[in-house]
Scaffold this active site. Sequence first.
Site, PDB file in Angstrom:
ATOM      1  N   TYR A  56       1.378  -1.156  -0.468  1.00 29.95           N
ATOM      2  CA  TYR A  56       0.106  -0.223  -0.197  1.00 29.95           C
ATOM      3  C   TYR A  56       0.955   1.255  -0.002  1.00 29.95           C
ATOM      4  O   TYR A  56       1.386   1.892   0.968  1.00 29.95           O
ATOM      5  CB  TYR A  56      -1.026   0.294   0.988  1.00 29.95           C
ATOM      6  CG  TYR A  56      -1.639  -1.266   1.076  1.00 29.95           C
ATOM      7  CD1 TYR A  56      -2.235  -1.781  -0.477  1.00 29.95           C
ATOM      8  CD2 TYR A  56      -2.425  -1.592   2.426  1.00 29.95           C
ATOM      9  CE1 TYR A  56      -3.384  -3.003  -0.203  1.00 29.95           C
ATOM     10  CE2 TYR A  56      -3.740  -2.617   2.076  1.00 29.95           C
ATOM     11  CZ  TYR A  56      -3.247  -3.088   0.889  1.00 29.95           C
ATOM     12  OH  TYR A  56      -4.891  -4.309   0.488  1.00 29.95           O
ATOM     13  N   HIS A 130      -1.083 -12.084   0.162  1.00 26.52           N
ATOM     14  CA  HIS A 130      -1.529 -11.439   0.069  1.00 26.52           C
ATOM     15  C   HIS A 130      -2.909 -12.135  -1.765  1.00 26.52           C
ATOM     16  O   HIS A 130      -3.876 -11.879  -1.611  1.00 26.52           O
ATOM     17  CB  HIS A 130      -0.940 -10.547  -0.657  1.00 26.52           C
ATOM     18  CG  HIS A 130      -1.426  -8.958  -0.997  1.00 26.52           C
ATOM     19  ND1 HIS A 130      -1.077  -7.938  -0.598  1.00 26.52           N
ATOM     20  CD2 HIS A 130      -2.559  -8.654  -1.365  1.00 26.52           C
ATOM     21  CE1 HIS A 130      -1.640  -7.030  -0.873  1.00 26.52           C
ATOM     22  NE2 HIS A 130      -2.873  -7.414  -1.595  1.00 26.52           N
ATOM     23  N   SER A 210     -12.728  -4.046   0.741  1.00 26.92           N
ATOM     24  CA  SER A 210     -13.825  -3.392  -0.718  1.00 26.92           C
ATOM     25  C   SER A 210     -15.503  -4.171  -0.221  1.00 26.92           C
ATOM     26  O   SER A 210     -16.444  -3.372  -1.171  1.00 26.92           O
ATOM     27  CB  SER A 210     -13.554  -4.255  -1.955  1.00 26.92           C
ATOM     28  OG  SER A 210     -12.141  -3.817  -2.505  1.00 26.92           O
ATOM     29  N   PRO A 211     -15.846  -3.782   0.801  1.00 25.87           N
ATOM     30  CA  PRO A 211     -17.100  -3.745   1.937  1.00 25.87           C
ATOM     31  C   PRO A 211     -17.907  -2.652   1.465  1.00 25.87           C
ATOM     32  O   PRO A 211     -19.216  -3.590   1.060  1.00 25.87           O
ATOM     33  CB  PRO A 211     -17.202  -3.664   2.929  1.00 25.87           C
ATOM     34  CG  PRO A 211     -15.282  -2.888   3.518  1.00 25.87           C
ATOM     35  CD  PRO A 211     -14.951  -3.541   2.427  1.00 25.87           C
ATOM     36  N   GLY A 215     -13.348   2.354  -4.707  1.00 24.65           N
ATOM     37  CA  GLY A 215     -13.821   3.413  -4.694  1.00 24.65           C
ATOM     38  C   GLY A 215     -13.681   4.183  -5.490  1.00 24.65           C
ATOM     39  O   GLY A 215     -14.503   5.177  -5.757  1.00 24.65           O
TER      40      GLY A 215
HETATM   41  N1  NAP Z   1      -6.436  -8.614   0.102  1.00 23.70           N
HETATM   42  C1  NAP Z   1      -6.871  -7.765  -0.966  1.00 23.70           C
HETATM   43  O1  NAP Z   1      -6.463  -7.935  -1.849  1.00 23.70           O
HETATM   44  C2  NAP Z   1      -7.225  -6.588  -0.574  1.00 23.70           C
HETATM   45  C3  NAP Z   1      -7.939  -5.891  -2.022  1.00 23.70           C
HETATM   46  C4  NAP Z   1      -8.462  -4.452  -1.865  1.00 23.70           C
HETATM   47  C5  NAP Z   1      -8.720  -3.648  -0.675  1.00 23.70           C
HETATM   48  N2  NAP Z   1      -8.195  -4.695   0.739  1.00 23.70           N
HETATM   49  C6  NAP Z   1      -8.546  -4.224   1.919  1.00 23.70           C
HETATM   50  O2  NAP Z   1      -9.910  -3.480   2.305  1.00 23.70           O
HETATM   51  C7  NAP Z   1      -9.961  -2.349   2.711  1.00 23.70           C
HETATM   52  C8  NAP Z   1     -10.549  -1.517   1.699  1.00 23.70           C
HETATM   53  O3  NAP Z   1     -11.167  -1.727   0.079  1.00 23.70           O
HETATM   54  P1  NAP Z   1     -11.253  -0.249  -0.870  1.00 23.70           P
HETATM   55  O4  NAP Z   1     -10.488   0.926   0.138  1.00 23.70           O
HETATM   56  O5  NAP Z   1     -10.990  -1.490  -1.968  1.00 23.70           O
HETATM   57  O6  NAP Z   1     -12.530  -0.618  -0.822  1.00 23.70           O
HETATM   58  P2  NAP Z   1     -14.135   0.355   0.108  1.00 23.70           P
HETATM   59  O7  NAP Z   1     -13.752   0.496   1.525  1.00 23.70           O
HETATM   60  O8  NAP Z   1     -15.392  -0.787  -0.273  1.00 23.70           O
HETATM   61  O9  NAP Z   1     -13.656   1.999  -0.484  1.00 23.70           O
HETATM   62  C9  NAP Z   1     -13.130   2.568  -0.228  1.00 23.70           C
HETATM   63  C10 NAP Z   1     -13.465   3.892  -0.730  1.00 23.70           C
HETATM   64  O10 NAP Z   1     -14.816   3.983   0.073  1.00 23.70           O
HETATM   65  C11 NAP Z   1     -15.450   5.319   0.410  1.00 23.70           C
HETATM   66  N3  NAP Z   1     -15.848   5.064   1.353  1.00 23.70           N
HETATM   67  C12 NAP Z   1     -15.270   4.126   2.701  1.00 23.70           C
HETATM   68  N4  NAP Z   1     -16.687   4.507   3.655  1.00 23.70           N
HETATM   69  C13 NAP Z   1     -17.349   5.404   3.159  1.00 23.70           C
HETATM   70  C14 NAP Z   1     -18.496   5.212   4.257  1.00 23.70           C
HETATM   71  N5  NAP Z   1     -18.916   5.300   5.679  1.00 23.70           N
HETATM   72  N6  NAP Z   1     -19.115   6.887   3.584  1.00 23.70           N
HETATM   73  C15 NAP Z   1     -18.971   7.202   2.349  1.00 23.70           C
HETATM   74  N7  NAP Z   1     -17.852   6.900   2.279  1.00 23.70           N
HETATM   75  C16 NAP Z   1     -17.168   5.627   2.119  1.00 23.70           C
HETATM   76  C17 NAP Z   1     -13.533   5.512   0.921  1.00 23.70           C
HETATM   77  O11 NAP Z   1     -13.494   7.536   1.101  1.00 23.70           O
HETATM   78  P3  NAP Z   1     -13.009   8.372   1.082  1.00 23.70           P
HETATM   79  O12 NAP Z   1     -11.227   8.512   0.615  1.00 23.70           O
HETATM   80  O13 NAP Z   1     -13.395   9.609   0.160  1.00 23.70           O
HETATM   81  O14 NAP Z   1     -12.995   8.906   2.669  1.00 23.70           O
HETATM   82  C18 NAP Z   1     -12.830   4.859  -0.218  1.00 23.70           C
HETATM   83  O15 NAP Z   1     -12.581   5.966  -1.307  1.00 23.70           O
HETATM   84  C19 NAP Z   1      -8.260  -1.020   1.800  1.00 23.70           C
HETATM   85  O16 NAP Z   1      -8.086  -0.551   2.727  1.00 23.70           O
HETATM   86  C20 NAP Z   1      -6.930  -2.820   1.922  1.00 23.70           C
HETATM   87  O17 NAP Z   1      -6.877  -2.981   3.563  1.00 23.70           O
HETATM   88  C21 NAP Z   1      -7.518  -5.611   0.448  1.00 23.70           C
END
Ligand code: NAP
Length: 292
Positions: A56, A130, A210-211, A215
């Site tokens: 990251y 990962h 990505s719950p 993005g």
């Molecule tokens: N293992 C893997 O291969 C893998 C892959 C992807 C992700 N991950 C992990 O999963 C985590 C989350 O995944 P992700 O970032 O892909 O997806 P995500 O949490 O579904 O989406 C994140 C985005 O949603 C916005 N957001 C989140 N909660 C919100 C809320 N309550 N209200 C309004 N906007 C909200 C954020 O906005 P803002 O940024 O504008 O605040 C951010 O840009 C990552 O940090 C990582 O730790 C793991």
Amino acid sequence: MLHTRPLGPNAPAVSAIGYGGMHLSVTDRPTESDALRVIHAALDHGVTLLDTADVYCLDHSDIGHNERLFAKALATWGGDRSQVVLATKAGMIRPDGRWERDGRPAHITQACERSLAALGTDTIDLYQFHAPDPKVPFAESLGAFKALRDVGKIRFVGVSNVTVAQIEEARAIVPIVSVQNRLNPFFREAIEAGVVAHCAAHGIGFLAYSPVGGGRLNKKLPTHPLAVALGERHGATAHQIVLAWVRAQGPTVIPIPSARSIQHTLDSVHAAALTLSEDELGAIDRAEFSRA
Ligand SMILES: NC(=O)c1ccc[n+]([C@@H]2O[C@H](COP(=O)([O-])OP(=O)(O)OC[C@H]3O[C@@H](n4cnc5c(N)ncnc54)[C@H](OP(=O)(O)O)[C@@H]3O)[C@@H](O)[C@H]2O)c1
């Protein structure tokens, strides 16, 4: 205190909603001081599961950016660090900013040393593979995690982006505490392929990444008719409704949303207290969440 869920077999309970740090370290990342404030806000509101990865960051020269941020945030936080599980990962690389897999044992061993240094610790709380690397037998990659656990450099081992068969292959090599796969209403393959149910059956934590859709897709939620209507009924945001649906998919599911702002972070944290009825969950099951 936030609702909690067991992280996995023989592991401590953690907050029912975690926090993923990815968006603090990739493109459009906030300043370091803003990022630290976001992590502190999550911790201050009871989040005890933090998810990071060596990759990251922006590119190879920046490896460990997110791990260093979390290390700094925990070192400058007034709370009890021993209650927090900081999960990181190995098995990917970022040549010229691309995302590529590298599951060679030599890479994992070297990445672990680098992560220990970035985190300023002797033991990683939860170390996750990962993503399986098609060029390397899965068992060889997991063997590296077992060796690191055997010498005490890792407390718990997790896997990510895996099938049920791979979970079982991993469990035959080393105890697996958690599985981290994608799960949101736009992408339900973890349910359809039985991974969520398999984790539930074995008490393995299912860390839903990505719950809220990631993005791009999360931006569609505030105009999704059903998510908005349910939000109005519960006095909740559309994002909170979706997080409650994700959490309801299994007794071991723990969503790990990421966010760059304190407002979004706390909105997600507060979804830990939101429960939807069977009818409401069923309505989301049947609703279309277009990825277009
Ligand atoms: N293992 C893997 O291969 C893998 C892959 C992807 C992700 N991950 C992990 O999963 C985590 C989350 O995944 P992700 O970032 O892909 O997806 P995500 O949490 O579904 O989406 C994140 C985005 O949603 C916005 N957001 C989140 N909660 C919100 C809320 N309550 N209200 C309004 N906007 C909200 C954020 O906005 P803002 O940024 O504008 O605040 C951010 O840009 C990552 O940090 C990582 O730790 C793991």
